[in-house]
Design an enzyme around this catalytic site. Structure first.
Site, PDB file in Angstrom:
ATOM      1  CG  ASP A   1      12.080  -8.741  -1.459  1.00 28.83           C
ATOM      2  OD1 ASP A   1      11.227  -9.084  -0.077  1.00 28.83           O
ATOM      3  OD2 ASP A   1      11.836  -7.729  -1.956  1.00 28.83           O
TER       4      ASP A   1
ATOM      5  CG  ASP B   1       9.428  -3.236   3.012  1.00 27.45           C
ATOM      6  OD1 ASP B   1      10.578  -3.532   3.146  1.00 27.45           O
ATOM      7  OD2 ASP B   1       8.659  -3.732   2.293  1.00 27.45           O
TER       8      ASP B   1
HETATM    9  C1  DGJ Z   1      10.096  -5.330  -0.560  1.00 22.26           C
HETATM   10  C2  DGJ Z   1      11.543  -5.412   0.218  1.00 22.26           C
HETATM   11  O1  DGJ Z   1      11.149  -5.320   1.597  1.00 22.26           O
HETATM   12  C3  DGJ Z   1      12.261  -4.015  -0.004  1.00 22.26           C
HETATM   13  O2  DGJ Z   1      13.248  -3.655   0.752  1.00 22.26           O
HETATM   14  C4  DGJ Z   1      12.607  -3.865  -1.669  1.00 22.26           C
HETATM   15  O3  DGJ Z   1      13.596  -4.726  -1.816  1.00 22.26           O
HETATM   16  C5  DGJ Z   1      11.608  -4.065  -2.250  1.00 22.26           C
HETATM   17  N1  DGJ Z   1      10.525  -5.267  -2.090  1.00 22.26           N
HETATM   18  C6  DGJ Z   1      11.761  -4.346  -3.821  1.00 22.26           C
HETATM   19  O4  DGJ Z   1      10.813  -4.619  -4.640  1.00 22.26           O
END
Ligand code: DGJ
Length: 752
Positions: free
Chosen positions: A482, A552
């Site tokens: 991430d 997301d």
């Molecule tokens: C942002 C990501 O896009 C999410 O899927 C998740 O992994 C969160 N971060 C975790 O902090």
């Protein structure tokens, strides 16, 4: 496939039977661009660039009498600033005497088989030398202080070229680059084209925007240190009449993950210039005598079959020439990710329970997302403390959990965010200078975190070591990598003042370095990149990690636009897309499980929810859906994707796309209708690229349940029905079924 140089006309012709790219050396060795488009056998070079005098255009010294030759109107390959071309330049530099007028002339060229890798940068590749040919043209600034190598690679059977430039200091003193584009493309006409780009925001990535080119300069760019949620490093020019299936389209993108600029300019003479590369804003790169700067690679695609033609070429290119390693052609497992199921609130016991429920219903890979290290009960601390597992949550460590997941017959995956550091972390307390920052300024925070200074070798070595230690400590099959913030106060404590303008670029080169070292040390691990969802969905990262978390936003209605836009460049195989709970956590919407399934299965499929919390009936549905997905997986992951109805068109109420098996034996059609309408217009959906002579039988037909409030509503099942190939393409399928909001249909047809 052939690259040739004709001594008589002093012209280069790159062609592979699909496209031609033609350049010519003009008087005094200026390198002119003549043509890029569908392959041509003949090209009359004499008249291609015929222009009459235009008052107000400077002529180079020695050409003043003819008054027709001017850099202001000459289509060029790599235009530079300051010598009579006033349009956007590809190259800007400050020489040792403080001036920045650059006059580049041809010196030599070389043609060879294959495609070399770029130094320190990700780039496209070929497995066999015969699959590509490369032309490298050397230009030199008339002072001799700077030279440029322009590299062009043409690939077998793809309407695609890869370009980059290598700029060297060939003088004795230092110089500074302030702009170094990867490509520049001049078109001898302006009004023929629309400009297509993508804009967005967090949870709303890659919306398609199309408008007619107008006079002046327009930019699509990022200064956020990453590709960004806001703008994609993609730009296309197309004919006004081009649509998904017809018309000329020039699509361009970068193998790059940092600041970029895609600029277009329509000049007063109706010419269009398109440049694409690292953003010149805030960019400075010092070149000492003998040093070379390599630009990221640009990928240029020409399609005369509209945007689907462009995307299908990009998709093949990504699969064959970007993605590499053991996962290139391996089927990807069905994921169940803990994030939306548990966020930071989990224990070993709860994750094992979650895993059992998900595996029972068909999941193959269980991913523990954020929250397993340091004191990470919230997103405000501990980034960097990768070696401190939270044993309150995981008393048996990562290994204990991974072993238990493996015992269930599933693979195990873990979340990391290696490029970041929390102010509240052991790592920051020990190394406050390891975060990017600028003296006398407080650092901005985003999600209460800073960015590690990856321009520094010591920081990179630490992170590679820490992440590799975690990966060696347990049987880990998958990593979600991430990256949750943009770069601000971009400065490094380790570099001198003169080099601070390099740090944003050096950060990205640092990211590539750590990704390269970590992924090559663990080739069997499946890496998925993520950046607050989809802010770093680009070809640069895909060279290291074969899939990316698309957004997301997991809502099936929003996802139609996000996945549709993303598919302009990226194949569905690369797009992480999961079924999540209702009400949806991002937009609060309730959508049917079937709609969520059909949308998510159109990408790299998985779940982002606790399947154990579903009713028994829903669990049965999930079981049937995962079984069907497994049957269709090769078709979805490796078939040809075609967009049929755009969610950006009209009232944005319908979307359709299809997947066709490589051998043409099977096609899956997905259709979404978001809001029910009274007395709706009759709708027929035509498929494309079928065998017109063949017959196709419906093997699966998933349909929304008819609403019981409407006494006349009927379920309409086509299973077993046979249609002709020509019929399906010309007349299509009638899509007039039930009236219900957020409906989706899946029809799988097999050639018989
Ligand atoms: C942002 C990501 O896009 C999410 O899927 C998740 O992994 C969160 N971060 C975790 O902090």
């Amino acid at each position: 496939m052939q690259i040739s140089f004709d001594e008589n006309t002093r012209s280069f012709h790159l062609t592979n039977g699909l496209i031609s790219y033609i350049m010519q050396l003009k008087a005094d060795n200026y390198l002119a661009h003549l043509y890029f488009g569908q392959a041509v056998e003949r090209f009359n070079l004499k008249y291609a660039l015929y222009v009459t005098e235009r008052e107000g255009c400077p002529q180079p010294d020695g050409m003043e009498e003819a008054r027709v030759f001017s850099l202001e109107t000459l289509p060029q390959e790599y235009p530079a600033q300051g010598c009579g071309d006033f349009r956007i330049p590809a190259l800007r530099a400050v020489l040792d005497n403080g001036t920045s007028a650059l006059d580049l002339r041809y010196v030599s060229h070389e043609i060879f088989s294959g495609k070399p890798a770029l130094q320190g940068l990700p780039s496209s590749y070929v497995k066999n030398e015969d699959d590509a040919q490369t032309l490298e043209i050397t230009l030199r600034e008339v002072s001799g202080k700077l030279s440029v190598v322009l590299s062009y690679t043409i690939f077998r059977n793809l309407p695609i070229l890869a370009r980059h430039a290598r700029i060297s200091n060939s003088g004795c003193n230092a110089l500074t680059l302030t702009q170094a584009a990867s490509m520049s493309l001049d078109f001898n006409a302006a009004y023929e084209y629309d400009r297509v780009s993508m804009y967005g925001a967090h949870a709303n990535e890659r919306n398609i925007e199309r408008r007619q080119l107008g006079h002046g300069i327009e930019h699509t760019s990022s200064v956020r240190g990453v590709t960004s949620h806001q703008h994609q490093n993609f730009i296309a020019l197309c004919e006004h009449q081009a649509d998904e299936h017809h018309g000329k389209v020039y699509g361009n993108t970068l193998v790059w993950s940092g600041n970029f600029d895609a600029a277009t300019e329509v000049s007063c003479y109706g010419q269009t210039r398109l440049t694409l590369g690292i953003n010149g804003e805030d960019f400075r790169w010092n070149l000492q005598a003998g040093e070379t700067f390599t630009t990221p690679e640009a990928i240029l695609c020409f399609s005369h079959q509209g945007f689907n033609g462009m995307s299908q070429a990009f998709h093949r290119f990504v699969r064959e020439h970007i993605i590499r390693g053991p996962w290139q052609y391996r089927e990807r497992p069905i994921v169940a990710n803990s994030w939306e199921a548990a966020y930071f609130n989990f224990t070993e016991e709860s994750i094992v329970r979650f895993a059992k429920d998900c595996v029972k219903l068909g999941a193959e890979l269980i991913v523990l997302d954020d929250g397993w290290f340091g004191k990470r009960d919230k997103d405000n601390c501990s980034l960097g403390d990768w070696l401190i597992t939270d044993t309150k949550k995981l008393p048996n460590g990562i290994k204990g959990l991974a072993d238990k997941i493996h015992a269930l017959g599933a693979k195990f995956g873990l979340w990391v965010e290696p490029e970041m550091i929390s102010p509240n972390s052991e790592l920051f307390r020990a190394h406050p200078d390891w975060a990017l920052g600028v003296p006398e300024h407080k650092r901005s925070q985003q999600r209460e975190q800073y960015v590690l200074d990856l321009s520094r070798q010591d920081v990179r070595d630490y992170i590679v070591d820490a992440i590799c230690t975690v990966l060696r400590s347990a049987p880990i099959d998958y990593i979600k990598w991430d990256m949750n913030r943009n770069l601000s106060e971009v400065g490094s404590a380790q570099f001198p003042a003169a080099q601070q303008g390099e740090i944003a670029t050096r950060f990205v080169l640092g990211v590539y370095d750590i990704m390269d070292r970590i992924t090559s040390a663990f080739p069997e691990i499946l890496f998925e990149s993520c950046a607050g969802g989809g802010k770093r969905f680009d070809l640069g990262i895909l060279c290291y990690m074969p899939q990316t978390w698309t957004s997301d936003n997991t809502d099936a209605i929003c996802r139609q636009k996000i996945q549709y836009g993303t598919s302009y460049v990226f194949p569905p195989l690369t797009m992480g897309s999961h079924v999540s709970a209702v009400p949806n956590h991002q937009v609060g919407r309730f959508t049917p499980l079937l709609t969520r399934f059909i949308c998510a299965m159109s990408g790299n499929f998985g779940y982002e929810m606790d399947l154990g919390k579903l009713s028994a009936q829903e669990q049965e549905e999930v079981k049937a859906q995962t079984a069907l997905y497994k049957e269709l997986r090769p078709l979805i992951q490796f078939g040809t994707f075609t967009r049929l109805m755009s969610p950006f068109a009209g009232t944005c109420n319908e979307t359709a796309w299809s997947f066709m098996a490589e051998d043409g034996s099977k096609v899956a059609l997905m259709y979404f209708k978001n809001l029910a309408e009274p007395s709706t217009k009759l709708r027929r959906l035509c498929l494309s690229d079928l065998d017109p002579q063949a017959c196709y039988q419906v093997r699966h037909h998933l349909i929304p349940k008819a609403l019981s409030v409407n006494p006349y509503a009927q379920d309409f099942n086509l299973e077993g029905e046979v249609f002709g190939g020509r019929e399906l393409m010309e007349y299509g399928l009638t899509m007039d079924r039930v009236d219900a909001d957020f409906a989706a249909y899946l029809i799988v047809l097999e050639k018989i």
